[in-house]
Design a protein around this motif. Structure first.
Motif, PDB file in Angstrom:
ATOM      1  N   VAL A  12     -70.071  47.593 -12.028  1.00 56.82           N
ATOM      2  CA  VAL A  12     -69.471  46.870 -11.102  1.00 56.82           C
ATOM      3  C   VAL A  12     -69.387  47.202  -9.792  1.00 56.82           C
ATOM      4  O   VAL A  12     -69.585  46.537  -8.806  1.00 56.82           O
ATOM      5  N   GLY A  13     -69.105  48.348  -9.456  1.00 55.74           N
ATOM      6  CA  GLY A  13     -68.873  49.140  -8.444  1.00 55.74           C
ATOM      7  C   GLY A  13     -69.896  49.177  -7.253  1.00 55.74           C
ATOM      8  O   GLY A  13     -69.815  48.991  -6.073  1.00 55.74           O
ATOM      9  N   ALA A  14     -71.112  49.668  -7.959  1.00 55.83           N
ATOM     10  CA  ALA A  14     -72.379  49.965  -7.257  1.00 55.83           C
ATOM     11  C   ALA A  14     -72.786  48.711  -6.558  1.00 55.83           C
ATOM     12  O   ALA A  14     -72.984  48.638  -5.261  1.00 55.83           O
ATOM     13  N   PRO A  15     -73.213  47.572  -7.228  1.00 57.26           N
ATOM     14  CA  PRO A  15     -73.622  46.297  -6.700  1.00 57.26           C
ATOM     15  C   PRO A  15     -72.366  45.632  -5.618  1.00 57.26           C
ATOM     16  O   PRO A  15     -72.880  45.112  -4.775  1.00 57.26           O
ATOM     17  N   LEU A  16     -71.233  45.790  -6.016  1.00 57.14           N
ATOM     18  CA  LEU A  16     -70.157  45.352  -5.088  1.00 57.14           C
ATOM     19  C   LEU A  16     -70.120  46.048  -3.913  1.00 57.14           C
ATOM     20  O   LEU A  16     -70.133  45.582  -2.712  1.00 57.14           O
ATOM     21  N   ARG A  17     -70.312  47.625  -3.834  1.00 55.54           N
ATOM     22  CA  ARG A  17     -70.434  48.470  -2.507  1.00 55.54           C
ATOM     23  C   ARG A  17     -71.689  47.677  -1.630  1.00 55.54           C
ATOM     24  O   ARG A  17     -71.626  47.520  -0.611  1.00 55.54           O
ATOM     25  N   TYR A  18     -72.853  47.574  -2.471  1.00 55.85           N
ATOM     26  CA  TYR A  18     -73.999  47.076  -1.610  1.00 55.85           C
ATOM     27  C   TYR A  18     -73.792  45.826  -1.196  1.00 55.85           C
ATOM     28  O   TYR A  18     -74.099  45.583   0.260  1.00 55.85           O
ATOM     29  N   LEU A  19     -73.140  44.927  -2.010  1.00 57.76           N
ATOM     30  CA  LEU A  19     -73.158  43.445  -1.270  1.00 57.76           C
ATOM     31  C   LEU A  19     -71.830  43.257  -0.084  1.00 57.76           C
ATOM     32  O   LEU A  19     -72.034  42.659   0.875  1.00 57.76           O
ATOM     33  N   LEU A  20     -70.909  44.203  -0.134  1.00 59.74           N
ATOM     34  CA  LEU A  20     -69.891  44.106   0.437  1.00 59.74           C
ATOM     35  C   LEU A  20     -70.189  45.027   1.754  1.00 59.74           C
ATOM     36  O   LEU A  20     -70.009  44.491   3.117  1.00 59.74           O
ATOM     37  N   ASP A  21     -71.110  46.203   1.778  1.00 57.80           N
ATOM     38  CA  ASP A  21     -71.619  46.745   2.953  1.00 57.80           C
ATOM     39  C   ASP A  21     -72.292  46.110   3.578  1.00 57.80           C
ATOM     40  O   ASP A  21     -72.419  45.886   4.960  1.00 57.80           O
ATOM     41  N   ARG A  22     -73.391  45.331   3.009  1.00 53.15           N
ATOM     42  CA  ARG A  22     -74.354  44.299   3.814  1.00 53.15           C
ATOM     43  C   ARG A  22     -73.609  43.131   4.540  1.00 53.15           C
ATOM     44  O   ARG A  22     -74.075  42.797   5.636  1.00 53.15           O
ATOM     45  N   GLY A  35     -69.831  48.828   7.311  1.00 56.08           N
ATOM     46  CA  GLY A  35     -69.897  48.558   6.043  1.00 56.08           C
ATOM     47  C   GLY A  35     -69.222  49.652   5.268  1.00 56.08           C
ATOM     48  O   GLY A  35     -68.594  49.394   4.187  1.00 56.08           O
ATOM     49  N   THR A  36     -70.058  50.662   5.537  1.00 53.39           N
ATOM     50  CA  THR A  36     -69.558  51.877   4.693  1.00 53.39           C
ATOM     51  C   THR A  36     -68.097  52.347   4.900  1.00 53.39           C
ATOM     52  O   THR A  36     -67.527  52.538   4.178  1.00 53.39           O
ATOM     53  N   LEU A  37     -67.702  52.361   6.174  1.00 56.42           N
ATOM     54  CA  LEU A  37     -66.259  52.488   6.673  1.00 56.42           C
ATOM     55  C   LEU A  37     -65.432  51.498   5.665  1.00 56.42           C
ATOM     56  O   LEU A  37     -64.450  52.133   4.934  1.00 56.42           O
ATOM     57  N   THR A  38     -65.704  50.345   5.408  1.00 55.58           N
ATOM     58  CA  THR A  38     -64.957  49.152   4.760  1.00 55.58           C
ATOM     59  C   THR A  38     -64.902  49.592   3.184  1.00 55.58           C
ATOM     60  O   THR A  38     -63.773  49.717   2.595  1.00 55.58           O
ATOM     61  N   VAL A  39     -65.939  50.000   2.684  1.00 59.67           N
ATOM     62  CA  VAL A  39     -65.951  50.233   1.257  1.00 59.67           C
ATOM     63  C   VAL A  39     -65.294  51.479   0.806  1.00 59.67           C
ATOM     64  O   VAL A  39     -64.587  51.550  -0.271  1.00 59.67           O
ATOM     65  N   ASN A  40     -65.592  52.552   1.735  1.00 58.52           N
ATOM     66  CA  ASN A  40     -64.768  53.712   1.486  1.00 58.52           C
ATOM     67  C   ASN A  40     -63.052  53.383   1.732  1.00 58.52           C
ATOM     68  O   ASN A  40     -62.720  54.083   0.846  1.00 58.52           O
ATOM     69  N   VAL A  41     -62.894  52.799   2.637  1.00 58.98           N
ATOM     70  CA  VAL A  41     -61.279  52.784   2.868  1.00 58.98           C
ATOM     71  C   VAL A  41     -60.719  51.838   1.769  1.00 58.98           C
ATOM     72  O   VAL A  41     -59.875  52.095   1.064  1.00 58.98           O
ATOM     73  N   GLY A  66     -65.034  54.642 -12.633  1.00 60.92           N
ATOM     74  CA  GLY A  66     -66.248  54.100 -12.341  1.00 60.92           C
ATOM     75  C   GLY A  66     -66.022  53.257 -11.125  1.00 60.92           C
ATOM     76  O   GLY A  66     -67.012  53.405 -10.539  1.00 60.92           O
ATOM     77  N   LEU A  67     -65.435  52.192 -11.109  1.00 61.63           N
ATOM     78  CA  LEU A  67     -65.536  51.432 -10.109  1.00 61.63           C
ATOM     79  C   LEU A  67     -65.221  52.053  -8.514  1.00 61.63           C
ATOM     80  O   LEU A  67     -66.466  51.836  -7.823  1.00 61.63           O
ATOM     81  N   CYS A  68     -64.281  52.658  -8.489  1.00 61.60           N
ATOM     82  CA  CYS A  68     -64.075  53.317  -7.091  1.00 61.60           C
ATOM     83  C   CYS A  68     -65.281  54.487  -6.823  1.00 61.60           C
ATOM     84  O   CYS A  68     -65.522  54.572  -5.711  1.00 61.60           O
ATOM     85  N   GLY A  69     -65.447  55.178  -7.870  1.00 60.36           N
ATOM     86  CA  GLY A  69     -66.627  56.124  -7.712  1.00 60.36           C
ATOM     87  C   GLY A  69     -67.832  55.456  -7.117  1.00 60.36           C
ATOM     88  O   GLY A  69     -68.490  56.106  -6.305  1.00 60.36           O
ATOM     89  N   ALA A  70     -68.431  54.300  -7.796  1.00 60.85           N
ATOM     90  CA  ALA A  70     -69.473  53.625  -7.270  1.00 60.85           C
ATOM     91  C   ALA A  70     -69.303  52.866  -6.210  1.00 60.85           C
ATOM     92  O   ALA A  70     -70.087  52.657  -5.293  1.00 60.85           O
ATOM     93  N   LEU A  71     -68.080  52.409  -5.834  1.00 61.82           N
ATOM     94  CA  LEU A  71     -67.746  51.745  -4.773  1.00 61.82           C
ATOM     95  C   LEU A  71     -67.856  52.552  -3.490  1.00 61.82           C
ATOM     96  O   LEU A  71     -68.306  51.966  -2.428  1.00 61.82           O
ATOM     97  N   THR A  72     -67.319  53.677  -3.515  1.00 64.95           N
ATOM     98  CA  THR A  72     -67.118  54.426  -2.447  1.00 64.95           C
ATOM     99  C   THR A  72     -68.402  55.425  -2.249  1.00 64.95           C
ATOM    100  O   THR A  72     -69.127  55.548  -3.141  1.00 64.95           O
ATOM    101  N   THR A  73     -68.832  55.805  -0.910  1.00 66.62           N
ATOM    102  CA  THR A  73     -70.049  56.426  -0.911  1.00 66.62           C
ATOM    103  C   THR A  73     -69.950  57.657   0.192  1.00 66.62           C
ATOM    104  O   THR A  73     -70.065  57.269   1.157  1.00 66.62           O
ATOM    105  N   TYR A  74     -69.556  58.806  -0.248  1.00 65.62           N
ATOM    106  CA  TYR A  74     -69.554  60.021   0.856  1.00 65.62           C
ATOM    107  C   TYR A  74     -70.852  60.342   1.278  1.00 65.62           C
ATOM    108  O   TYR A  74     -71.097  60.751   2.435  1.00 65.62           O
ATOM    109  N   SER A  75     -71.894  60.133   0.340  1.00 67.92           N
ATOM    110  CA  SER A  75     -73.109  60.580   0.820  1.00 67.92           C
ATOM    111  C   SER A  75     -73.807  59.663   1.783  1.00 67.92           C
ATOM    112  O   SER A  75     -74.379  60.202   2.732  1.00 67.92           O
ATOM    113  N   THR A  76     -73.513  58.261   1.670  1.00 65.31           N
ATOM    114  CA  THR A  76     -74.022  57.423   2.860  1.00 65.31           C
ATOM    115  C   THR A  76     -73.261  57.777   4.010  1.00 65.31           C
ATOM    116  O   THR A  76     -73.790  57.865   5.041  1.00 65.31           O
ATOM    117  N   PHE A  77     -71.908  57.730   3.952  1.00 65.95           N
ATOM    118  CA  PHE A  77     -71.074  58.389   5.182  1.00 65.95           C
ATOM    119  C   PHE A  77     -71.876  59.489   5.787  1.00 65.95           C
ATOM    120  O   PHE A  77     -72.031  59.385   7.070  1.00 65.95           O
TER     121      PHE A  77
END
Length: 120
Positions: A12-22, A35-41, A66-77
């Protein structure tokens, strides 16, 4: 069982990250990675609530890992910050680094505080 909960949350978290970021980034005509700032916060806030709320381990596995680990993205940051430097947007890079860390930590503390007030 825990591995399945983590996988379900991540599914759930990975697609949510992508959609929210975009969605967030599309609203801004800036090179700054909103977008990345938003998902990480957001992920930091959710994780703070989970930690402060003394929730069961299974829920932490599902939503925290699961959710937060996939939602947030330190590598993209990290990648986006380096790209900003490489393209000459050094002020944006510095702002991204400072604001991202401060906002994510602030959101985590806020989440813990909210959980303690609500369920303390």
């Amino acid at each position: 069982m825990t591995v399945l909960l983590v996988a379900l949350g991540a599914a759930v978290g990975a697609p949510l990250r992508y959609l929210l970021d975009r969605a967030v980034q599309a609203r801004h005509g800036s090179a700054f990675p909103w977008g990345t700032l938003t998902v990480n916060v957001l992920g930091s806030l959710i994780l703070g609530v989970l930690i402060g709320g003394a929730v069961p381990g299974s829920l932490v596995a599902l939503l925290g890992t699961g959710l937060c680990g996939a939602l947030t993205t330190y590598s993209t940051f990290g990648y986006e910050t380096i790209r900003l430097v490489e393209t000459g947007a050094r002020r944006y890079a510095l702002a991204n680094a400072v604001v991202s860390v401060a906002a994510a930590l602030g959101a985590a503390f806020l989440g813990v505080t909210l959980a303690e007030v609500l369920w303390g």
